[in-house]
Structure formats: structure tokens, C-alpha cells
Scaffold this active site. Sequence first.
Site, short mmCIF file in Angstrom:
data_model
loop_
_atom_site.label_atom_id
_atom_site.label_comp_id
_atom_site.label_asym_id
_atom_site.label_seq_id
_atom_site.Cartn_x
_atom_site.Cartn_y
_atom_site.Cartn_z
N ASP A 100 96.44 64.62 77.69
CA ASP A 100 97.65 64.19 79.54
C ASP A 100 96.30 63.23 79.71
O ASP A 100 95.54 63.46 79.70
CB ASP A 100 97.62 66.21 80.10
N ASP A 113 102.07 64.62 83.41
CA ASP A 113 101.70 63.77 83.30
C ASP A 113 101.54 64.56 81.52
O ASP A 113 100.26 63.61 81.01
CB ASP A 113 100.59 63.82 83.57
#
Length: 555
Positions: A415, A458
Site C-alpha cells: 500500500d 491504495d
Amino acid sequence: MGKRFSFDFAILPSSLKGRLTVAVVVLVALSSTLVAAVALEIAYRDAIDTTGRQQYGLLKSAASHLEAELVNKQVVLRIIAEEIQAPARNRKESLQALLERHPNLRSSFSNVAILDSHGWVKADLITPANVGRGPYDNREYLIDTLRTKRGVISQPFVSRLSERPVVLITEPLLGSQGDVEQVLAGSIDLSDPVFFGKIKGLGAGSTGYLFAISRKGMILHHPDRSRLTHNVNKEAGKVVDATKSAMDGWEGWTLAESKTGVPGILAYKQMQHPQWVLGSVYPAAEAFAGIARARRFAWIATIAIGFVAGTVGWATIERLIRPLKALHQHVYAVEHEKASIDVLDLDRQDEVGALGRAFHSLSVKREAAEQRLRALSQTDSLTGLGNRRQFEQEIEVAAEQANITNHLLAIGFLDIDHFKTINDTHGHAAGDAVLQEFARRLKESLRSTDQAFRLAGDEFVVLIGRVESAESIASVAENILRAIRFPFDYNGLQLAVTTSIGLVVTRPPPPQLGVLLQHADAALYDTKRSGRNGYTVKQLGRSAGFPDPAGPSMP
């Protein structure tokens, strides 16, 4: 007294040959008219049947997409539930903090909350002020979750807060003794055009539309938004018979009138999870406009040709209807997948050509719609990377190959560090630009045997193929870190972006996907605890060529 009608035979030719010719002409005209009527009726019924089947096929694709969308949301909620259940997490962070650490949930749900087993709100992602409200212990979704100890998709109901139709997806949070201590619940606003928007383009023609109702009759989706949350059984006017049958479990298509009295093709498809009915209305005026014109032209042409061609007898009639018979055979062959759509003669400029082009156009539209659905179901629309569904398919293939070749299998969970800060500081447009550039760099940094996917927000994952050694894993991770570390340019502004990576490697046969993701997620958070902008490799079992499980590695 009215005038009596009498036929003057004097108008007929005096010779027997002439009279026989007139008789043949009349008989041929009548016969050709009859033959044309039968052939056109067959073609018309086939066109109705074909259009109805296509509408039902589109609904099947749309229903599959919606069910897959709900399954994806269940998976997202299950991953969050697994994280919240981890004892270490519960000791370090409050439930509210755990929810707020996942702002990407806002893109999947209209709200996410945590309730205790008595129905009191313990955390609320969108409205923290709701914490402490309750109890909601009489809600069916809470009762079913506590009873089965499994996540459920609730029946649609009208929210007291928003007065909109919503559906809840739940996941139980189990205690150390296996009891349900809390319930994680994500709500979906069915009136939000985003949820049903992905299938909006499947409505038939320019005047057709899709709709969705529950088995109990609540209207969940309809172009007339004033009807949302109404019950079709309680609305003014008679409920369409086909809709009644669909609410009782029937699915298929029929030629009937809609609620507003417009004749057309009505199609229905049952959705099992959840128990909804997806329907479509294709007005006959648009659906059969080309066929109606072809029928009118065919009548005029057949009568004229019948009288003119009467002198050449039945041979000419047979020759004239041969193309129509051929079209019928081709339509039948295409419908039963015995021939491709290319067998139709699209260059003809007569009624047969019009029918062929109409059938071809409907088939092309259906195929294009199915391709769009397949692309939407496997591709992330923002980054162009594969989504969770494609990742699950690809890792199955990779697992089979690893079993055959006896190669190690590895996945990486990534991420973007401090992505929420980028969103909050520079706006969501900047966040989207960072996600797109991140995806591009991630894909370019990988080897030809590796693949990248975006799960949500993300969160990204990489599938690393043909792992030979620990060095190959480290090389992949370091390539990614180098590619991401270079500043991101957004409208002339240089953004410092880094990523944290959690990698897990295993030898064949690999464990279940959920186990791999759980270990990769744990490795990711080891990296975050060690300062981010690095990677951690975790080994499952003892894999040849690897040392003991690696700790975080920072650049």
C-alpha cells in the site's frame, strides 16, 4: 332495393388459353400472398424469440455482475474483520481508530459500523457521533449473523436516517472462545447511481430500461426515481402479471404490457444472493421497428410480384422465397450456435436483408455488452490493472503451474505510505493521479513473469512467478521501491511517495488464498511498524533455497 352485384364474364379473354392464364395469375397471386404471409410470420416470431432470448441473456450477465460486486464487497469486509479480530490490533487501537484507518471502505460502502452482540453501535466510519446509539438487537441481519456466526446479506429496507433503500453486509467478529462478540456491518445505498450504474448501459435500445425489485416487491432500482422504496403491490394500478410471477420465482421473458401500458418484451432474472429480481423492459415500438417496416414492404412487394410473375408459375414463387428460407435457416443455426453470425447476408437491400441486419445488430450489441461486463468484472477502471477477481483467477493458475514445475510461489501485499495524507492535503484528484502513476511504475518495475493487481483503495498485490531463490524475491521488492521512490509530479508539484511491502513465499502445494493474504498482510504491517518504505519477506514452512523467515528490510 340495392343494386345486385353481377360479374360480367365478358371481361375475361374469350380463349381458353387466356382464361387459364388469368386463373393461373390469380391463383399464383393468392398463393404467393399466402406463402409470404406464413414466411413473414415465422420470421417475425423468430425475431421476437431471438430478441427475448437476448434480453434475458443481458439480464443474466447483469445479474452475475451485481452478484460479483456484492461478493467483492463481502471479501473487502471479511479482510477488515480478520484484521480487527487479531488480538494484537484490539489491544493497541480502538474500534473507531481501526475503522478510520481504512478510508478506502468509503468507496465500497455508504457507511461501515461495528455493533456489539446486543445491537449497540461501538464504531461508525462516517458518523462517529452515532457511537453509543441502539440497541438494534431486533434487526434480522444482526439476529442471523449471531445465530449462524457467518456474514449475511440483508433483505433491502428503508433506512431511518436517509429514508433510502439500503442493504447491509455483515461479518462476525469472533472472540477467543469462538463466540460472536461484535458484528462488522457495511451498508450499500441502493439509490446511489454508482451501484447500479455499471449495468445501466445494458438497457435495451434508447427507450428500454432496467429495474430491480425485492422478492417482497420493494422497488430498488428504476429510471423513475420517485418510485424507489415503493412496493409494487401497494402502488396504484394493477401489478403486471409477469412481475407477480417473477416475485414468486419465475424467470424468463414474455411479450406483454408494462406497468404504463406500453407493449414490449419484459424479461426477468432471479438473483439468488441476494434474493432480488432484475428485470428489463424493451418497448415493441423500438424493438420491432425494423421488422414492422420489413413486413409492410414485404406485403406490397409480394402482391405486386405475385401478379406480375403469375405467368411463370410456381417456380418463380419458390425462387423468390428461397432467400427468406435461407435467412430462417441461418437465424436458427446462429441461435443454436451451429454457425457464426457471418453467415447472414448483410448486403441485401430487400426485406430479407433488413431482417438479417436487425438480427446481426442485436447479436453484435449483445456480444459487446458481454465483453464490457467481462472487462468491468476483471479490470480496475482507475488504474487499468487487474482487480481482485482477476487476481483470484491468476493465482489459481500460478498455483497449478507451481505444482507442476515444483517452483516456489510468492505474493506481495503493498500500500502507499501516508496515502490518506496525500488525499487530505491535495484532494482526491491528486490521490487518483498518484494511484494511476503508482500502478504504472509498479507494472513497469516487475519482471515479465510477474503480475500486478489493485484490490481496493491504495491496496495493491503482486503475483511473483517462478521464484528461484531469496535473492529473486528481494530483487523484485527492491525494483519496486526504486521505481516508487522517485518523486511524483502532480501539476508541477513534486510529491514524495513511498510504499510498504509485505511478501510471503511458499512451496507447492500453496495454502488457501485467504491464508496467503493474511500472512502477506501481517508482513506488510511488520514493514510499517519498522518505519515503512521497505519490505518484509515471510516464509511459510521450509522452502528450499531460503533461510529462516526474514524480518523487515529497509532501503
